[in-house]
Design an enzyme around this catalytic site. Structure first.
Site, short mmCIF file in Angstrom:
data_model
loop_
_atom_site.label_atom_id
_atom_site.label_comp_id
_atom_site.label_asym_id
_atom_site.label_seq_id
_atom_site.Cartn_x
_atom_site.Cartn_y
_atom_site.Cartn_z
N GLY A 91 -2.74 7.70 -7.09
CA GLY A 91 -3.42 7.17 -5.92
C GLY A 91 -4.92 7.05 -6.16
O GLY A 91 -5.57 6.12 -5.66
N SER A 92 -5.48 7.98 -6.91
CA SER A 92 -6.91 7.91 -7.23
C SER A 92 -7.22 6.68 -8.07
O SER A 92 -8.22 5.99 -7.86
CB SER A 92 -7.35 9.18 -7.97
OG SER A 92 -7.19 10.32 -7.15
N ASP A 199 -2.00 8.87 2.33
CA ASP A 199 -1.36 9.90 3.15
C ASP A 199 -0.59 9.32 4.32
O ASP A 199 -0.15 10.07 5.20
CB ASP A 199 -2.43 10.85 3.73
CG ASP A 199 -3.12 11.68 2.67
OD1 ASP A 199 -2.67 11.66 1.51
OD2 ASP A 199 -4.12 12.35 2.99
N SER A 220 -0.42 6.75 -2.83
CA SER A 220 -0.23 7.77 -3.86
C SER A 220 1.23 8.23 -3.88
O SER A 220 1.86 8.35 -2.84
CB SER A 220 -1.13 8.98 -3.61
OG SER A 220 -0.82 10.03 -4.52
N HIS A 225 3.09 13.74 -1.56
CA HIS A 225 3.06 12.58 -0.68
C HIS A 225 4.45 12.19 -0.16
O HIS A 225 5.44 12.85 -0.44
CB HIS A 225 2.34 11.43 -1.37
CG HIS A 225 0.88 11.70 -1.53
ND1 HIS A 225 -0.06 11.30 -0.61
CD2 HIS A 225 0.19 12.39 -2.48
CE1 HIS A 225 -1.26 11.72 -0.99
NE2 HIS A 225 -1.14 12.38 -2.13
N ASN A 293 -6.74 1.24 -18.78
CA ASN A 293 -5.28 1.26 -18.94
C ASN A 293 -4.76 2.29 -17.96
O ASN A 293 -4.82 3.50 -18.20
CB ASN A 293 -4.88 1.62 -20.37
CG ASN A 293 -3.36 1.71 -20.52
OD1 ASN A 293 -2.61 1.36 -19.61
ND2 ASN A 293 -2.91 2.17 -21.68
#
Length: 444
Positions: A91-92, A199, A220, A225, A293
């Site tokens: 998710g980041s 979330d 995410s 999650h 990547n």
């Protein structure tokens, strides 16, 4: 029965049958023992299907994105009511890709450039804000509302300056922010809108899925999650141009859009002339962005495909646990501020946030230590006030208004789990221990 003459397909079927038996032995269901078994705030919920898929994928030995990834992207986009879902490794990373995509020169005058401003909040997870800084942009921080824990939109229009180009904020703990007002401001000032939906998978605002209001949205698939791949994430959009840009940044920055292991999808691999490269330079090695990547493996996607089938019941169970906590703790509202859904929304709870009132005889830290001592997991609302964190001490930024509620969250807020692995017996135990902490015996 396995014999020396068994074909590889026969062997594969035997392996998958044994995988199911292994799951039944390894993860047999156990009864909850109050006070002995730990209740985590989050955790993966799975059955034999996830294990079968990941073993099936591993037997292909296709180690990058493949058939499961393509299937997941298609099915998840349909689930989220968007045209496209682009898988990435977290998710980041999804947040990094979404924001970075808006810096592409192909967007012309609307592209984000160093020094431009992005409106956000300090009460949240770091990697919603980090891509702003990583792209040499300026975060503009607004306060949040309690008890929705989302952006306070009263100062939103006042935050706009000549350098403001985007808004990037999260739906906190699965509760949608005020999309009507945020979208009104974004449209009025032609600002890009990124919804961090990591979330909030399945949450709705005015009957429409969150993640469909902005230009881009992120998700995410970390084990905490709504569904998991272990590691993993996705960027959502319905804009074909943004899809291509996101995929370019994800895949080394290349201009080529061939799937892994594929060549010449465009039909003119050696016929392009881009930049200052010689005519016919291999399109697979032509780059138009400073990219990364950030792809996933097919084994991760295989887990996600099995999880996606369970998403509706996962969300239903989260809502049930959230509602049971809300009802069970109602008699403690003189000590605790309980969460409230944003008007016109239907949340998809990630957790159950609680703010300890100033009238409480015990502090937030004392309360969570008591809960942890009784094997009940707790978490703070992520960074609290991000600007008080060591890493952000000297970042360039603006604050509009004040961050009073953000500081309250830093000092007095925590959250409890509502994930599908929590049953009603566990919820009752959590409620009882909170009443006990205030000397009131069992819950009403």
């Amino acid at each position: 029965m396995i014999t020396i003459s068994s074909t590889h397909n026969e062997l594969r079927m035997q392996i998958l049958k044994l995988t199911t038996k292994y799951y039944e032995k390894k993860w047999a269901k156990q009864d909850f023992v109050p006070g002995v078994d730990y209740i985590p705030v989050s955790g993966k919920t799975f059955d034999a299907e996830e294990l079968l898929n990941v073993v099936d994928s591993s037997l292909d030995f296709w180690l990058t994105a493949g058939r499961y990834a393509k299937r997941f992207e298609k099915e998840f986009a349909r689930t989220m009511d968007t045209r496209y879902a682009m898988l990435t490794n977290s998710g980041s990373s999804a947040n990094l890709l979404a924001l970075s995509a808006l810096t592409s020169e192909s967007l012309g005058e609307r592209r984000l450039q160093p020094g431009d401003e992005v409106i956000t909040v300090a009460a949240g997870f770091p990697t919603t804000v980090n891509p702003i800084l990583q792209n040499q942009l300026i975060p503009v921080f607004l306060d949040v509302d309690i008890p929705t824990y989302n952006i306070d939109t009263n100062m939103l229009e006042a935050a706009i300056s000549s350098r403001t180009k985007a808004i990037m904020i999260a739906h906190t703990l699965g509760n949608p922010f005020n999309l009507a007002e945020v979208k009104r401001i974004a449209d009025k000032y032609q600002l890009w809108l990124i919804e961090d939906t990591c979330d909030a998978v399945g949450a709705e605002y005015t009957g429409k899925k969150v993640g469909t209001f902005g230009d881009l949205a992120t998700v995410s698939f970390y084990p905490a999650h709504h569904i998991t791949m272990g590691e993993g994430g996705a960027v959502l959009t319905s804009n074909p141009r943004l899809k291509k840009i996101v995929e370019s940044f994800r895949d080394w920055g290349r201009d080529c859009w061939c799937d892994p292991g594929k060549d010449n999808t465009c039909g003119k691999r050696f016929s392009w002339q881009l930049g200052d490269l010689p005519p016919g330079y291999d399109h697979k090695y032509t780059y138009n962005h400073i990219g990364y990547n950030l792809k996933v493996s097919d084994m991760q996607a295989a887990v996600g495909v099995a999880q996606l089938e369970k998403l509706p019941r996962f969300i239903a169970k989260r809502r049930e646990n959230y509602n049971d906590l809300q009802a069970g703790l109602s008699e403690l509202q003189d000590m605790l501020i309980l969460p409230r859904e944003t008007p016109n929304s239907s949340s998809s709870p990630f957790g159950f946030p609680i703010t300890v009132r100033t009238e409480s005889p015990i502090t937030r830290n004392q309360l969570i230590q008591y809960l942890e001592q009784n094997n009940i997991g707790t978490r703070l609302l992520f960074a609290g006030n991000l600007l008080k964190q060591p890493a952000y001490k000297n970042i360039p930024h603006r604050i509009v208004g004040n961050l009073a509620n953000t500081d309250i969250i830093m000092e007095r807020t925590f959250w409890l789990g509502v994930h599908p692995g929590i049953n009603r017996e566990m919820v009752k135990y959590m409620v009882d221990k909170l009443y006990e902490a205030y000397g009131r015996g069992d819950s009403i």
